[in-house]
Scaffold this active site. Structure first.
Site, PDB file in Angstrom:
ATOM      1  N   HIS A  92       0.959  -1.069   0.008  1.00  0.00           N
ATOM      2  CA  HIS A  92      -0.135   0.125   0.122  1.00  0.00           C
ATOM      3  C   HIS A  92       0.770   1.271  -0.030  1.00  0.00           C
ATOM      4  O   HIS A  92       0.558   2.164  -0.972  1.00  0.00           O
ATOM      5  CB  HIS A  92      -0.990  -0.078   1.240  1.00  0.00           C
ATOM      6  CG  HIS A  92      -1.537   1.523   1.382  1.00  0.00           C
ATOM      7  ND1 HIS A  92      -2.473   1.957   0.559  1.00  0.00           N
ATOM      8  CD2 HIS A  92      -1.576   2.050   2.495  1.00  0.00           C
ATOM      9  CE1 HIS A  92      -2.919   3.018   1.262  1.00  0.00           C
ATOM     10  NE2 HIS A  92      -2.273   3.128   2.231  1.00  0.00           N
ATOM     11  N   HIS A 116       3.967   6.522   5.459  1.00  0.00           N
ATOM     12  CA  HIS A 116       2.846   7.353   6.234  1.00  0.00           C
ATOM     13  C   HIS A 116       1.918   6.635   7.112  1.00  0.00           C
ATOM     14  O   HIS A 116       1.101   7.150   7.956  1.00  0.00           O
ATOM     15  CB  HIS A 116       2.104   7.824   5.167  1.00  0.00           C
ATOM     16  CG  HIS A 116       1.085   6.632   4.417  1.00  0.00           C
ATOM     17  ND1 HIS A 116       1.513   5.863   3.427  1.00  0.00           N
ATOM     18  CD2 HIS A 116      -0.115   6.381   4.653  1.00  0.00           C
ATOM     19  CE1 HIS A 116       0.499   5.082   3.047  1.00  0.00           C
ATOM     20  NE2 HIS A 116      -0.742   5.519   3.787  1.00  0.00           N
ATOM     21  N   GLU A 120       1.084   5.159  13.077  1.00  0.00           N
ATOM     22  CA  GLU A 120      -0.538   4.847  13.444  1.00  0.00           C
ATOM     23  C   GLU A 120      -0.414   3.213  13.596  1.00  0.00           C
ATOM     24  O   GLU A 120      -1.237   2.938  14.656  1.00  0.00           O
ATOM     25  CB  GLU A 120      -1.296   5.274  12.544  1.00  0.00           C
ATOM     26  CG  GLU A 120      -2.829   5.726  13.155  1.00  0.00           C
ATOM     27  CD  GLU A 120      -3.714   6.115  12.099  1.00  0.00           C
ATOM     28  OE1 GLU A 120      -4.888   5.678  12.090  1.00  0.00           O
ATOM     29  OE2 GLU A 120      -3.240   6.673  11.026  1.00  0.00           O
ATOM     30  N   ASP A 121       0.266   2.370  12.765  1.00  0.00           N
ATOM     31  CA  ASP A 121       0.036   1.186  12.851  1.00  0.00           C
ATOM     32  C   ASP A 121       0.973   0.381  13.303  1.00  0.00           C
ATOM     33  O   ASP A 121       0.813  -1.048  13.554  1.00  0.00           O
ATOM     34  CB  ASP A 121      -0.140   0.537  11.578  1.00  0.00           C
ATOM     35  CG  ASP A 121      -1.559   0.834  10.759  1.00  0.00           C
ATOM     36  OD1 ASP A 121      -2.368   1.264  11.590  1.00  0.00           O
ATOM     37  OD2 ASP A 121      -1.785   0.686   9.709  1.00  0.00           O
ATOM     38  N   ASP A 183      -3.053   8.306  -0.731  1.00  0.00           N
ATOM     39  CA  ASP A 183      -3.382   7.492  -0.166  1.00  0.00           C
ATOM     40  C   ASP A 183      -4.898   6.995  -0.056  1.00  0.00           C
ATOM     41  O   ASP A 183      -5.162   5.971  -0.365  1.00  0.00           O
ATOM     42  CB  ASP A 183      -3.103   7.848   1.343  1.00  0.00           C
ATOM     43  CG  ASP A 183      -3.596   6.955   2.470  1.00  0.00           C
ATOM     44  OD1 ASP A 183      -3.410   5.611   2.369  1.00  0.00           O
ATOM     45  OD2 ASP A 183      -4.099   7.296   3.792  1.00  0.00           O
ATOM     46  N   ASP A 303     -25.442  13.264 -25.110  1.00  0.00           N
ATOM     47  CA  ASP A 303     -25.372  13.369 -26.663  1.00  0.00           C
ATOM     48  C   ASP A 303     -24.591  14.868 -26.889  1.00  0.00           C
ATOM     49  O   ASP A 303     -24.782  15.509 -28.125  1.00  0.00           O
ATOM     50  CB  ASP A 303     -26.871  13.684 -27.372  1.00  0.00           C
ATOM     51  CG  ASP A 303     -27.492  12.336 -27.393  1.00  0.00           C
ATOM     52  OD1 ASP A 303     -26.847  11.485 -27.282  1.00  0.00           O
ATOM     53  OD2 ASP A 303     -28.721  12.369 -27.558  1.00  0.00           O
TER      54      ASP A 303
HETATM   55 MN    MN Z   1      -2.682   4.435   4.078  1.00  0.00          MN
END
Ligand code: MN
Length: 753
Positions: A92, A116, A120-121, A183, A303
């Site tokens: 990712h 990034h 957080e993770d 992201d 159209d």
């Molecule tokens: Mn992300």
């Protein structure tokens, strides 16, 4: 490289439980059930290849090495985490960085993109990132991380707060938002791996926040892709229908598009203009939005053919425009010069609409290559085309805008308030107005006070009678402007007017008015039907109230209707004849009674229907004879048309005996204050100022002119037709008298056919 960052089991468990509230939903991690080891088939070097390919085009070897180091760091930190799709998590950030490399962002931003999600993770801290990759990269990662989670608040609050954080982060360093957009783009591209309700939530947020921000920053290509993906996940059915329609319609277009392309590519160089011409594909969300906002059908939107012409410099844009108008006729009023007056996000182009072959409308955008870069990638074009002078202006404008957001932020009390202010800026297709209590209401551009009333509440819409805008009394049809304070005045007797449909802009108001009118029509029809049946039965000597439930039950069953009410409505709409229903009811009640009780008294007091002139949809005044109070009138019921009131000697009503069955007795309400249309014909001598004197006479007689038709001039005399508003015959006579007094009026008469 970090020495070791094992993923502890407790943080894994935490992550799993907070999974639901993650804003960055598509990036949520899942652990494979069997083992926590990374996919053995995954090879970082292979995964990095597409990114590397872009980097070598514009970065130095040491810079690329630093970026790859960030990637290895990220891979290590995320090891053991997987995307919902089952791929190792690092795929990712690599995808995000690859998008940014397409915009040629610098190595700091690319490193930050690869890292990034680590703060957080994983266990990694900002300090560690700063130590390894420098303060700028660490700040960028921190900025992206802060635009974080949708906590357990209401969607609206969370959205407002999120939005605020994003704009603030962006104001500090616009690269933060570029990373965030890349992201979100990748998350949207891989959204399919999530549960449907989560898909919808992320899609909605993307449509509400990310796509408009991308658009405001001029990142149109990203904004469009975000919209398409969001629409696909938010309204899968609608997307599917439109996609199919688009596929079917495309075949028919090919020929026309080819013909136009060929003509432009041949004829523009003939006049010495070197151009690049291309057809523009319509986007599904764009088509949907146009259909929805402008109430158009698919083909009305589809159209229209779109073309883009790229030329070398600004003067050539105008030359090309001139040449183009020589090839196809332009549609008047459709030309827009966004070169002289660029859009807020820096967009520049000339827009014109032409009448192409077979009369099809053709929209053309004319711009230079530079303008095209800005149109497609906005702020990001700063990195893409560094040496371009024209971009300085755009940079400054963006900076100014971001600065103004910071000022707004300090002036606003709450996140929602801030969001409200920013919306005005971010959604140019909308107007934002205030209720008397200061609540903000967003409406489509061109919306009126009626739209506002319906946006506040359906009851307010249905009962609105007048309005005050910024304290001043104004007509309900007044178009609202940003920042207007609107107050709606309701009255219990007020009803929606079919005329509102001509100017309301919001689909909410439109559908509510339609709904009301339909309901009203059915109620009116039922009342009328009951009245007609009452009359018909009275005519035959049996009062309506003497027909009991058993008789009604048998009749309803036998007639294929669902209820007594439906029968009444049908009569009112002219779908069933009152006289026939009355006879059937009598037959039914005789057979129920068993004996023939032919004791019906013939018509006693026949009560006619009273005409007020404001009945609405079911009772109509005939357009042929235009009856006005004072005229002797008759009502005619025709299938599916309800009741039409004619002057009794109108030529258009059937006089044959069998047709007289449809005649209904009607009578004017003498107290009505409605106005009625009347047509008069005047033959005048051609004198200077004659028309002015006539209109003055009409106004002086308290009438107004609805329409004037001037027939062919016969030399000395001119025949004219006026449609006037009058109260009754006496009023009309007064108007005609004062017109007759004018010296130029030769002849005057009322038209009744
Ligand atoms: Mn992300």
């Amino acid at each position: 490289m970090p020495s070791s960052h094992p993923n502890k089991m407790d943080t894994e468990a935490e992550r799993a439980s907070s999974d639901e509230t993650r804003q960055d939903a598509a990036a949520s991690t899942t652990r494979p059930s069997s083992s926590a080891s990374p996919d053995s088939s995954f090879d970082l070097d292979t995964a990095l290849a597409p990114l590397r390919e872009r980097l070598v085009q514009y970065l130095s070897t040491p810079e690329i090495e630093r970026i790859e180091e960030a990637c290895r760091f990220g891979e290590h930190a995320h090891r053991g985490q997987f995307r919902s799709s089952g791929e190792p998590y690092i795929t990712h950030p690599i995808a995000v960085a690859t998008t940014l490399a397409g915009w040629r962002l610098d190595s700091q931003a690319l490193s930050a993109a690869l890292l990034h999600d680590v703060m957080e993770d994983t266990e990694i801290t900002k300090e560690e990132i700063a130590e390894q990759f420098g303060k700028v990269t660490a700040d960028l990662v921190d900025g992206v991380s802060k635009i974080g989670r949708l906590e357990d608040q209401s969607y609206e609050d969370a959205q407002a707060e999120n939005f605020r954080k994003m704009l603030l982060a962006m104001a500090r360093d616009v690269r933060v938002i570029l990373i965030k957009l890349a992201d979100r783009l990748h998350n949207m591209q891989t959204l399919g791996a999530l549960r449907p309700e989560k898909q919808r939530r992320v899609a909605r947020e993307t449509l509400d926040i990310f796509a408009p921000i991308a658009n405001r920053l001029g990142l149109n290509a990203v904004s469009r892709e975000l919209q398409e993906l969001s629409f696909f996940h938010f309204h899968p059915m609608r997307y599917g229908v439109l996609e199919k329609a688009l596929r079917n319609a495309r075949g028919n277009r090919r020929e026309v598009v080819g013909k136009i392309l060929e003509t432009l590519r041949r004829r523009l160089p003939e006049v010495g203009i070197d151009v690049e011409v291309m057809g523009r594909e319509k986007h599904i969300y764009g088509i949907y939005r146009k259909m929805r906002d402008k109430h158009l059908t698919f083909s009305q939107v589809f159209d229209i053919y779109g073309f883009r012409i790229l030329v070398k410099d600004q003067p050539t844009c105008y030359l090309a425009l001139g040449a183009l108008h020589g090839i196809y006729k332009p549609v008047p009023g459709k030309f827009k010069d966004y070169i002289a007056i660029p859009k807020a996000n820096g967009y520049q182009s000339l827009h014109t609409t032409l009448i192409g072959p077979y009369g099809t409308p053709v929209e053309v955008q004319i711009r230079t290559h530079e303008m095209h870069h800005v149109a497609e990638s906005g702020v990001a074009s700063h990195w893409l085309y560094k040496d371009d002078q024209t971009l300085d202006d755009l940079q400054q404008k963006t900076h100014k805008w971001l600065q103004s957001l910071l000022e707004l932020q300090s002036a606003s009390g709450t996140s929602s308030e801030f969001l409200d202010h920013v919306k005005v800026d971010l959604f140019p297709g909308e107007v934002f107005v205030f209720t008397p209590k200061g609540k903000i209401v967003g409406l489509p551009r061109g919306a009126t006070a009626v739209d506002f009333a319906y946006a506040v509440h359906t009851d307010v819409g249905n009962r609105c009678e007048a309005c005050r805008i910024n304290g001043e009394p104004k007509p309900l049809r007044t178009e609202l402007r940003n920042g207007d304070q609107v107050e709606i005045i309701c009255a219990s007797h007020a009803n929606p007017n079919p005329g509102w449909l001509a100017y309301v802009k919001s689909s909410r108001a439109r559908s509510q008015i339609r709904h009301y009118l339909k309901l009203r029509q059915s109620v009116e029809s039922t009342e009328l039907g009951e009245h007609l049946l009452f009359q018909a039965l009275q005519h035959l000597g049996l009062p309506l109230e003497q027909i009991d439930a058993v008789v009604w039950g048998r009749f309803v069953r036998g007639s294929g209707a669902h209820s007594k009410k439906e029968i009444m409505t049908d009569i009112g709409l002219g779908k069933r004849m009152a006289a026939i229903v009355a006879r059937s009811l009598i037959a039914e009640s005789e057979s129920v009674a068993g004996v023939a009780k032919r004791s019906f008294e013939r018509r006693k007091a026949l009560s006619p229907i009273i005409i007020h002139g404001s009945e609405g949809v079911v009772v109509q005044l005939a357009k042929c004879c235009c009856p006005i109070p004072g005229d002797s009138i008759v009502g005619i019921v025709r299938k599916g048309q309800g009741l039409t009131v004619h002057i009794s000697d109108c030529r258009n009503i059937g006089r044959a005996h069998h047709e007289r069955d449809n005649w209904i007795e009607v009578e004017w309400d003498h107290a009505t204050d409605s106005l009625f249309e009347a047509n008069i014909r005047i033959v005048t001598e051609n004198r200077r100022g004659a028309l002015a004197r006539m209109t003055a006479a009409i106004t002086a007689a308290d009438s107004d002119i609805q329409n004037v038709r001037i027939d062919d001039d016969h030399g000395l005399y001119t025949p004219l037709q006026f449609t006037l508003h009058v109260s009754n015959r006496a009023h009309l006579a007064r108007i005609m008298r004062s017109l007759r007094r004018l010296p130029e009026v030769m002849r005057i008469s009322r038209i009744r056919e």
